[in-house]
Scaffold this active site. Structure first.
Site, PDB file in Angstrom:
ATOM      1  N   ASP A   1      -0.066 -12.860  -6.493  1.00  0.00           N
ATOM      2  CA  ASP A   1      -0.587 -13.950  -5.666  1.00  0.00           C
ATOM      3  C   ASP A   1      -0.297 -13.744  -4.188  1.00  0.00           C
ATOM      4  OD1 ASP A   1       2.282 -14.394  -5.918  1.00  0.00           O
ATOM      5  OD2 ASP A   1       1.905 -16.339  -5.004  1.00  0.00           O
TER       6      ASP A   1
ATOM      7  N   ASP B   1       7.609  -2.717  -5.278  1.00  0.00           N
ATOM      8  CA  ASP B   1       7.328  -2.555  -3.852  1.00  0.00           C
ATOM      9  C   ASP B   1       8.600  -2.042  -3.175  1.00  0.00           C
ATOM     10  OD1 ASP B   1       6.466  -2.730  -1.236  1.00  0.00           O
ATOM     11  OD2 ASP B   1       6.276  -4.896  -1.200  1.00  0.00           O
TER      12      ASP B   1
ATOM     13  N   GLY C   1       4.628 -13.400 -11.475  1.00  0.00           N
ATOM     14  CA  GLY C   1       3.642 -12.325 -11.359  1.00  0.00           C
ATOM     15  C   GLY C   1       3.414 -11.508 -12.620  1.00  0.00           C
TER      16      GLY C   1
ATOM     17  N   PHE D   1      -1.251  -5.094   0.870  1.00  0.00           N
ATOM     18  CA  PHE D   1      -0.992  -6.297   0.061  1.00  0.00           C
ATOM     19  C   PHE D   1      -2.117  -6.481  -0.945  1.00  0.00           C
ATOM     20  CE2 PHE D   1      -0.283 -10.667  -1.080  1.00  0.00           C
ATOM     21  CZ  PHE D   1       1.104 -10.719  -1.131  1.00  0.00           C
TER      22      PHE D   1
ATOM     23  N   ARG E   1      -4.038 -15.410  -8.016  1.00  0.00           N
ATOM     24  CA  ARG E   1      -3.446 -14.875  -9.244  1.00  0.00           C
ATOM     25  C   ARG E   1      -4.473 -14.681 -10.348  1.00  0.00           C
ATOM     26  NH1 ARG E   1       2.022 -15.067  -9.203  1.00  0.00           N
ATOM     27  NH2 ARG E   1       2.905 -16.937  -8.271  1.00  0.00           N
TER      28      ARG E   1
ATOM     29  N   LYS F   1       3.588   0.329  -5.777  1.00  0.00           N
ATOM     30  CA  LYS F   1       2.992   0.466  -4.448  1.00  0.00           C
ATOM     31  C   LYS F   1       3.444   1.783  -3.843  1.00  0.00           C
ATOM     32  CE  LYS F   1       2.579  -3.444  -2.108  1.00  0.00           C
ATOM     33  NZ  LYS F   1       2.810  -4.549  -1.148  1.00  0.00           N
TER      34      LYS F   1
HETATM   35  P1  IMP Z   1       9.949  -5.846  -4.346  1.00  0.00           P
HETATM   36  O1  IMP Z   1      11.195  -6.655  -4.591  1.00  0.00           O
HETATM   37  O2  IMP Z   1       9.677  -5.669  -2.871  1.00  0.00           O
HETATM   38  O3  IMP Z   1       9.832  -4.586  -5.123  1.00  0.00           O
HETATM   39  O4  IMP Z   1       8.721  -6.730  -4.747  1.00  0.00           O
HETATM   40  C1  IMP Z   1       8.657  -7.386  -5.896  1.00  0.00           C
HETATM   41  C2  IMP Z   1       7.933  -8.687  -5.752  1.00  0.00           C
HETATM   42  O5  IMP Z   1       7.281  -8.878  -4.486  1.00  0.00           O
HETATM   43  C3  IMP Z   1       6.852  -8.696  -6.778  1.00  0.00           C
HETATM   44  O6  IMP Z   1       7.338  -9.279  -7.960  1.00  0.00           O
HETATM   45  C4  IMP Z   1       5.783  -9.520  -6.132  1.00  0.00           C
HETATM   46  O7  IMP Z   1       5.968 -10.880  -6.453  1.00  0.00           O
HETATM   47  C5  IMP Z   1       5.990  -9.386  -4.657  1.00  0.00           C
HETATM   48  N1  IMP Z   1       5.018  -8.443  -4.045  1.00  0.00           N
HETATM   49  C6  IMP Z   1       5.289  -7.248  -3.505  1.00  0.00           C
HETATM   50  N2  IMP Z   1       4.165  -6.657  -3.060  1.00  0.00           N
HETATM   51  C7  IMP Z   1       3.151  -7.517  -3.353  1.00  0.00           C
HETATM   52  C8  IMP Z   1       1.728  -7.461  -3.144  1.00  0.00           C
HETATM   53  O8  IMP Z   1       1.148  -6.496  -2.610  1.00  0.00           O
HETATM   54  N3  IMP Z   1       1.033  -8.540  -3.580  1.00  0.00           N
HETATM   55  C9  IMP Z   1       1.613  -9.614  -4.187  1.00  0.00           C
HETATM   56  N4  IMP Z   1       2.930  -9.698  -4.399  1.00  0.00           N
HETATM   57  C10 IMP Z   1       3.701  -8.649  -3.979  1.00  0.00           C
HETATM   58 MG    MG Z   2       6.523 -11.851  -7.928  1.00  0.00          MG
END
Ligand code: IMP
Ligand code: MG
Length: 182
Positions: A163, A107, A49, A156, A169, A135
């Site tokens: 993606d 996130d 990403g 999302f 993407r 987020k």
């Molecule tokens: P976290 O570990 O929940 O903070 O999220 C990190 C990973 O989750 C990011 O690197 C993204 O790949 C994926 N992710 C979280 N939210 C989204 C979203 O809204 N769209 C796409 N990918 C997301």
């Molecule tokens: Mg990711």
């Protein structure tokens, strides 16, 4: 451009291409200033990403003291939060170095937290964090994001490297994706 398939649909655009470019240009200036007195910064880019925005960011910064490394993030199902994420890649040379970890979106915070724990084992001088997006949600792990381009609502989002199952993407903007109801 076809932004539709049978189950998902790109909805509201939160950040247009020109707005993202301007925010990334701003981020480039912040990062340059923060590391003005530093000779070497190891940038750990979390794939896939963060690839797109870091490509643009470091093209703008245009300074070889920023040495980019790419780490692969994989998620597995598991009981303990965070236990299901593994981060692979060679980080043996971060000992005593300034490290900047870059991800696409903050996130839950589990990915960044896991990446920071992994890097800490190699005893860097300091770890800072950079995200294209934060987020607006209740993060499970609170992480101080040192450099961030924008915040998005708790939904999302896709585009600009983010993606959904490998799709969207390449969109040149950040938009909400309507997910199929489960
Ligand atoms: P976290 O570990 O929940 O903070 O999220 C990190 C990973 O989750 C990011 O690197 C993204 O790949 C994926 N992710 C979280 N939210 C989204 C979203 O809204 N769209 C796409 N990918 C997301
Ligand atoms: Mg990711």
């Amino acid at each position: 451009m076809d932004c539709h398939d049978s189950n998902t649909q790109v909805e509201q655009i939160f950040l247009s291409g020109p707005v993202l470019s301007a925010r990334i240009a701003d981020l480039a200036e912040q990062i340059k200033a923060a590391y003005a007195a530093t000779d070497r910064v190891i940038v750990l880019v979390l794939l896939n990403g963060a690839k797109r925005f870091t490509d643009e960011l470091f093209r703008r910064i245009n300074d070889r003291k920023f040495q980019l490394r790419y780490l692969t993030v994989r998620s597995y199902s598991g009981a303990r939060p965070g236990a299901n994420i593994t981060i692979a890649g060679d980080i043996t040379d971060v000992a005593g170095q300034e490290v900047l970890i870059a991800d696409d979106i903050y996130d839950t915070g589990l990915t960044l937290s896991e990446a920071m724990q992994k890097v800490e084992q190699s005893r860097p001088l300091r770890i800072r964090t950079c995200c294209l997006l934060e987020k607006q949600t209740r993060h499970k792990k609170k992480i101080a994001i040192d450099f961030k381009a924008a915040t998005v609502p708790d939904c999302f989002v896709v585009g600009y490297g983010l993606d959904y199952n490998g799709r969207y993407r390449d969109l040149p903007f950040i938009a909400e994706l309507n997910l199929p109801s489960l």
